[in-house]
Design an enzyme around this catalytic site. Structure first.
Site, PDB file in Angstrom:
ATOM      1  CE  LYS A 299      29.952  -2.353   6.314  1.00 28.68           C
ATOM      2  NZ  LYS A 299      28.509  -2.776   6.990  1.00 28.68           N
TER       3      LYS A 299
ATOM      4  CB  SER B 162      -1.016   0.070   1.087  1.00 32.32           C
ATOM      5  OG  SER B 162      -1.542   1.172   1.359  1.00 32.32           O
TER       6      SER B 162
ATOM      7  CB  THR C 274      23.197  -8.147  10.840  1.00 37.55           C
ATOM      8  OG1 THR C 274      22.365  -7.654  11.834  1.00 37.55           O
ATOM      9  CG2 THR C 274      24.452  -8.309  11.254  1.00 37.55           C
TER      10      THR C 274
ATOM     11  N   PRO D  62      37.281  -5.320  10.119  1.00 41.20           N
ATOM     12  CG  PRO D  62      39.485  -6.377   9.655  1.00 41.20           C
ATOM     13  CD  PRO D  62      38.411  -5.945  10.669  1.00 41.20           C
TER      14      PRO D  62
ATOM     15  CB  VAL E 128      12.428   0.958   7.769  1.00 43.47           C
ATOM     16  CG1 VAL E 128      13.523   1.460   8.261  1.00 43.47           C
ATOM     17  CG2 VAL E 128      11.479   0.554   8.738  1.00 43.47           C
TER      18      VAL E 128
END
Length: 493
Positions: free
Chosen positions: A79, A40, A345, A99, A46
């Protein structure tokens, strides 16, 4: 009753979780399964998740996507890891780099593990800065693209991206594979005997399916509301429950640094994520220790931006469902659970859930066994990630606010984390402890060493001594990167 591939699927909710699910299942099952997705426009997403783990590379490969096809359209950058700063009160351990790992790290990585064990067992001082031993940190120092590797094998790296734009790309991909898109709102969910019978839309249309996938976000329209699935909160271990996000513009034309920054503030931490179009910033905090207004003021001061730059406030429900696959319904994304943005995550859990769902439906197991295996594995992932995330807070040494003290003194320490810390602190063989928990851990040996060393978990070290530096490892890293990587800086803004 044996598990059978569903002939029809209805996914409730779009956003990145919904369209990841639709795109992947359409790619795998499109010729055998009718897939519909309802969303909708009245219900927002988010949409601020801008980071990932290296696992996402596999997802794009499974879809047949190439980086040059999707990254420019999503303002994406590379990244190679996360820089943590201001999580301790120690000058020596004021910051560290977590890392992603490459084949180039084998020799220098072994030196790092040995130096960590030397310092924690009192056998002498040593350089224990992760960024002095792993090539991902050298890519950051030289601002190099991790995709420009000349190694014959692959290396781990992840991405930063505009989540809304990525969801739009996934949507177009799924639609081209035959996914049926329904714009509408669900008025009522009909259930019987812990099964979903049908969905009644606001338009009066009724939807039925063999499998329903709940991607409706924190509201959990199907699993939480309709099927009354039990939710297990992590709030006694992870205190943060809110965030405020503010985007800023790049201030120069320098090549972007391929890392996420995580900076400790008074009542939580601030992320900084470079996209080609802007820098994504956000403050993750606990409303038990500061108000949304106070959090916004603090992050604006940290960024030096005034009220003319818009801010977006978000609430977070931290925890997971007890069962993620129940009856004929599966929850994926925020509907199944959320930990927090630290370590990025969220999409890894979405991807893992999708893969495990496909595995469950092709397992040739009884349905109940397939569901139990699925729920056990998803819970293992959530709990394993929770344990590692909790370590960041429990290991902090800040004394300046009640928030940071509470993260050490009031947190419920997960059992596996307590076990690892006891082994580390006691001087026992840490490798043995890691092996003992092997099947329960999500983060592996290098990550545990990086966080424990990076946060300064060493008995007897002075509060602010001058840290030694392993010049040999640094020289090896620079030599390896100069040899195995093209000098490709990506992108210039």
């Amino acid at each position: 009753m044996m598990v059978q591939l569903p002939k029809s699927i209805v996914i409730v909710g779009g956003g990145i979780a919904g369209w990841m699910t639709a795109a992947y299942l359409a790619k795998k099952w499109g010729q055998k399964t009718q897939i519909s997705l309802i969303e909708s426009s009245q219900i927002g997403t988010v949409g601020v998740g801008e980071g990932s783990t290296p696992f996402l590379k596999q997802f794009f490969a499974d879809l047949g996507w190439h980086e040059e096809d999707w990254m420019p359209q999503c303002n994406a950058t590379y990244k190679t890891g996360i820089e943590f700063s201001q999580w301790t009160n120690s000058e020596r351990f004021a910051s560290y780099f977590h890392p992603f790992f490459t084949p180039l790290d084998l020799s220098t990585g072994d030196a790092f593990f040995e130096h960590c064990n030397r310092l924690r067992t009192g056998r002498g001082d040593a350089d224990v800065k992760p960024e002095h031993y792993f090539s991902a940190a050298e890519l950051v120092r030289q601002r190099l693209s991790p995709s420009s590797v000349k190694l014959p094998g692959d290396i781990d790296y992840a991405y930063h991206f505009d989540a809304i734009k990525l969801a739009a790309l996934l949507k177009n991909f799924a639609l081209n594979l035959g996914v049926y898109h329904i714009e509408g709102k669900i008025n009522e969910v009909f259930t019987q005997n812990s099964q979903i019978q049908s969905l009644l839309l606001e338009s009066g249309e009724t939807l039925t399916a063999d499998l329903y996938v709940d991607c409706s976000g924190f509201s959990g329209l199907l699993m939480k509301q309709a099927l009354k699935a039990n939710f297990i909160s992590y709030s006694d271990t992870l205190f943060n429950n809110a965030a405020v996000a503010i985007g800023t513009l790049h201030s120069d034309q320098a090549p972007l640094v391929p890392q996420t920054k995580s900076i400790g503030l008074k009542n939580g931490w601030m992320w900084q994520i470079p996209l080609t179009s802007r820098i994504g910033n956000g403050y993750v905090y606990s409303t038990e220790f500061c108000s949304p207004e106070e959090a916004e003021t603090e992050v604006r001061q940290a960024l030096n931006v005034d009220e003319s730059v818009p801010a977006r406030h978000l609430k977070m429900q931290v925890g997971r469902l007890e069962n993620h696959w129940q009856g004929n319904c599966v929850a994926i994304g925020l509907a199944e659970g959320f930990i927090e943005p630290l370590e990025a995550t969220a999409l890894m859990l979405v991807q893992y859930a999708i893969y495990e769902l496909e595995k469950g439906f092709t397992s040739n197991h009884p349905l109940q066994t397939a569901q139990q295996n699925y729920n056990n594995e998803i819970n293992r992932m959530f709990d394993g990630i929770r344990d590692y995330i909790a370590a960041h807070y429990y290991l902090n040494t800040r004394e300046d606010t009640a928030y940071w003290r509470a993260c050490r003194e009031q947190i419920k320490v997960p059992d596996n984390l307590a076990y690892l810390l006891d082994a580390w602190d006691s001087g026992a063989c840490f490798e043995t402890a890691l092996d003992h928990l092997d099947t329960q851990l999500v983060y592996l040996r290098p990550s545990w060493y990086c966080i424990l060393a990076g946060m300064g978990r060493f008995k007897g070290t002075q509060p602010n001594p001058v840290a030694p530096k392993n010049e040999e490892s640094l020289a090896l890293l620079q030599k390896a990167v100069n040899h195995y990587f093209y000098k490709q800086q990506f992108p210039i803004v």
